[in-house]
Write a protein that holds these residues in place. Structure first.
Motif, short mmCIF file in Angstrom:
data_model
loop_
_atom_site.label_atom_id
_atom_site.label_comp_id
_atom_site.label_asym_id
_atom_site.label_seq_id
_atom_site.Cartn_x
_atom_site.Cartn_y
_atom_site.Cartn_z
N SER A 1 -66.56 -58.06 -30.65
CA SER A 1 -66.32 -56.71 -30.15
C SER A 1 -65.49 -55.88 -31.13
O SER A 1 -65.81 -54.74 -31.43
CB SER A 1 -65.61 -56.81 -28.80
OG SER A 1 -65.37 -55.55 -28.30
N LEU A 2 -64.43 -56.50 -31.65
CA LEU A 2 -63.54 -55.75 -32.55
C LEU A 2 -64.19 -55.48 -33.91
O LEU A 2 -63.97 -54.42 -34.50
CB LEU A 2 -62.22 -56.51 -32.73
CG LEU A 2 -61.33 -56.56 -31.48
CD1 LEU A 2 -60.13 -57.47 -31.71
CD2 LEU A 2 -60.87 -55.17 -31.09
N LEU A 3 -64.98 -56.43 -34.38
CA LEU A 3 -65.66 -56.18 -35.65
C LEU A 3 -66.63 -55.01 -35.49
O LEU A 3 -66.81 -54.20 -36.41
CB LEU A 3 -66.42 -57.43 -36.11
CG LEU A 3 -65.56 -58.53 -36.72
CD1 LEU A 3 -66.38 -59.80 -36.95
CD2 LEU A 3 -64.93 -58.09 -38.04
N HIS A 4 -67.23 -54.91 -34.32
CA HIS A 4 -68.16 -53.83 -34.07
C HIS A 4 -67.43 -52.49 -33.88
O HIS A 4 -67.79 -51.50 -34.50
CB HIS A 4 -68.99 -54.16 -32.81
CG HIS A 4 -70.07 -53.16 -32.54
ND1 HIS A 4 -71.18 -53.03 -33.35
CD2 HIS A 4 -70.20 -52.24 -31.57
CE1 HIS A 4 -71.95 -52.07 -32.88
NE2 HIS A 4 -71.38 -51.56 -31.80
N VAL A 5 -66.38 -52.52 -33.07
CA VAL A 5 -65.69 -51.28 -32.72
C VAL A 5 -64.75 -50.82 -33.84
O VAL A 5 -64.77 -49.65 -34.24
CB VAL A 5 -64.88 -51.48 -31.41
CG1 VAL A 5 -63.98 -50.30 -31.15
CG2 VAL A 5 -65.83 -51.68 -30.24
N VAL A 6 -63.93 -51.73 -34.33
CA VAL A 6 -62.91 -51.36 -35.33
C VAL A 6 -63.50 -51.36 -36.74
O VAL A 6 -63.21 -50.48 -37.54
CB VAL A 6 -61.71 -52.33 -35.26
CG1 VAL A 6 -60.67 -51.96 -36.30
CG2 VAL A 6 -61.08 -52.30 -33.87
N GLY A 7 -64.34 -52.37 -37.00
CA GLY A 7 -64.86 -52.51 -38.36
C GLY A 7 -66.13 -51.73 -38.61
O GLY A 7 -66.56 -51.62 -39.75
N ASP A 8 -66.74 -51.19 -37.56
CA ASP A 8 -68.00 -50.43 -37.70
C ASP A 8 -69.12 -51.27 -38.32
O ASP A 8 -69.94 -50.74 -39.07
CB ASP A 8 -67.79 -49.18 -38.58
CG ASP A 8 -67.25 -48.02 -37.78
OD1 ASP A 8 -67.45 -48.03 -36.55
OD2 ASP A 8 -66.63 -47.13 -38.39
N PHE A 9 -69.13 -52.54 -38.03
CA PHE A 9 -70.15 -53.40 -38.64
C PHE A 9 -71.43 -53.44 -37.81
O PHE A 9 -71.39 -53.33 -36.58
CB PHE A 9 -69.61 -54.83 -38.79
CG PHE A 9 -68.57 -54.97 -39.85
CD1 PHE A 9 -68.91 -54.84 -41.20
CD2 PHE A 9 -67.25 -55.21 -39.53
CE1 PHE A 9 -67.94 -54.96 -42.19
CE2 PHE A 9 -66.28 -55.32 -40.51
CZ PHE A 9 -66.63 -55.20 -41.84
N LYS A 10 -72.53 -53.64 -38.49
CA LYS A 10 -73.82 -53.83 -37.82
C LYS A 10 -73.90 -55.30 -37.37
O LYS A 10 -73.13 -56.14 -37.81
CB LYS A 10 -74.98 -53.52 -38.78
CG LYS A 10 -74.92 -52.13 -39.41
CD LYS A 10 -75.06 -51.02 -38.39
CE LYS A 10 -76.50 -50.81 -37.94
NZ LYS A 10 -76.60 -49.68 -36.98
N TYR A 11 -74.86 -55.58 -36.50
CA TYR A 11 -74.99 -56.93 -35.96
C TYR A 11 -75.13 -57.98 -37.07
O TYR A 11 -74.54 -59.05 -37.02
CB TYR A 11 -76.22 -57.03 -35.04
CG TYR A 11 -76.14 -56.22 -33.76
CD1 TYR A 11 -75.02 -55.47 -33.42
CD2 TYR A 11 -77.22 -56.22 -32.86
CE1 TYR A 11 -74.97 -54.73 -32.25
CE2 TYR A 11 -77.18 -55.48 -31.69
CZ TYR A 11 -76.05 -54.74 -31.39
OH TYR A 11 -75.99 -54.00 -30.23
#
Lengths: 193, 159
Positions: free
Chosen positions: A139-149
């Motif tokens: 969740s944090l990599l997606h939300v904070v890091g703006d990473f794709k799947y």
């Protein structure tokens, strides 16, 4: 001279990512007091391995991988049971996205999210912390890091399907928490259901 | 694609993941289903607000100064502090000396110094006006020193 050039290049890459890295650790660590130590170790390790980094490739994912690894190690070393963490069977029962689609209170939340979100900064932080470490990381990599799947899958060394299901589960969980919070504090506009 | 299928894929649609075909089919459904279009819009709005809440991304400058200093990537913070301390220490010393001088001047009024200043000023004016003959002229510092020493001794002997 070579070392100086290396550190200058490293800092040039690192500077725009300081905010996201700090936010990621701050949310992921069990003890925020260890934030500085974790960031220091992560940056030191990344700088040590910087010779292996190929210029022009994804530095963001590379430094996040180091930081994630350091944060998880730290959490493991200072392991504490997360009192609010979901049990696996509970997660399994509620992990499908449509499990909460028809909840009336969720509909109310969706119609006026500001009414709840404006009042529950700390509650959201707790809701994130209440997820399992693996789910938090996704969740944090997606939300904070703006990473794709795909990038998240590479950082965490898990299949992309796992990333998708974990992320969906986190979203369900966070929405449930918000609904509960809104209900507990009378923030939902019940008359509009 | 029906409502249930499209809503089950909201995650992928919102995150712009998976294939273009899926996005196209969802887009087609949303174009003809206002309920789902509103539902998608509400879900995305809530998600954006959650992201905004969770992702506080402004770095703490002091924290990063310490982190980078400890990893030898920046000059150590203590060095800067030492400079600040020494600079402010020097300022404090200068201020202390000034205060001490003012206090001493008040405690012991310096009449002799004032007299000497007045005599010197008067002599300088007389010399510049040609009323006083030039007693000594030289370009050598050593000769000037010797002359002044001799003058002082002779005055002391006279007194």
């Amino acid at each position: 001279m070579k070392d100086r050039d290396k550190s200058e290049r490293f800092l040039r890459h690192l500077e725009p990512l300081q905010g996201p890295l700090e936010a990621y650790c701050r949310r992921l660590l069990h003890e925020v007091d260890s934030l500085e130590d974790v960031l220091q170790s992560a940056v030191a390790n990344a700088f040590r391995d910087f010779d292996q980094y190929a210029e022009g490739t994804n530095f963001r994912a590379w430094i996040f991988k180091h930081t994630h690894s350091e944060a998880m190690n730290w959490n493991r070393k200072h392991q504490r049971t997360q009192a609010a963490a979901l049990r696996e069977d509970e997660v399994a029962a509620k992990e499908t996205w449509d499990a909460i689609l028809d909840e009336p209170l969720l509909k109310v939340l969706l119609e006026a999210p500001g009414a709840v979100l404006d009042h529950c900064d700390a509650s959201i932080a707790l809701a994130v912390k209440s997820l399992s470490l693996e789910d938090q990381a996704v969740s944090l990599l997606h939300v904070v890091g703006d990473f794709k799947y795909r990038e998240i899958a590479d950082i965490l060394h898990v299949p992309i399907g796992t990333v998708m299901s974990r992320l969906a589960r986190c979203r369900v969980r966070l929405r449930q928490r918000l609904v509960e919070y809104g209900e507990r504090h009378g923030l939902h506009r019940h008359g509009e259901i | 694609m029906n409502c249930r299928e499209s809503r089950q894929h909201w995650n992928l649609y919102h995150d712009s993941e998976k294939d273009a075909g899926l996005h196209f089919r969802i887009g087609e459904h949303l174009a003809v289903c206002p309920q789902c279009a509103e539902w998608f819009q509400q879900q995305s709005r809530l998600e954006y607000m959650l992201v905004e809440n969770i992702a506080v991304r402004r770095p703490t400058a002091e924290l990063w100064d310490r982190v980078l200093a400890q990893t030898q990537l920046l000059k150590p913070v203590p060095a800067r502090r030492w400079f600040l301390f020494s600079f402010s220490g020097a300022l404090a010393c200068a201020a202390g000396i000034l205060i001490a001088i003012v206090l001493l001047r008040h405690a012991f009024p310096s009449q002799p110094i004032s007299d000497l200043t007045a005599i010197t000023t008067t002599f300088h004016h007389r010399l510049a006006g040609g009323d006083e003959p030039l007693q000594f002229r030289s370009r050598s510092d050593l000769e000037v020193d010797n002359y002044l020493l001799w003058k002082t001794w002779s005055m002391q002997l006279t007194n």
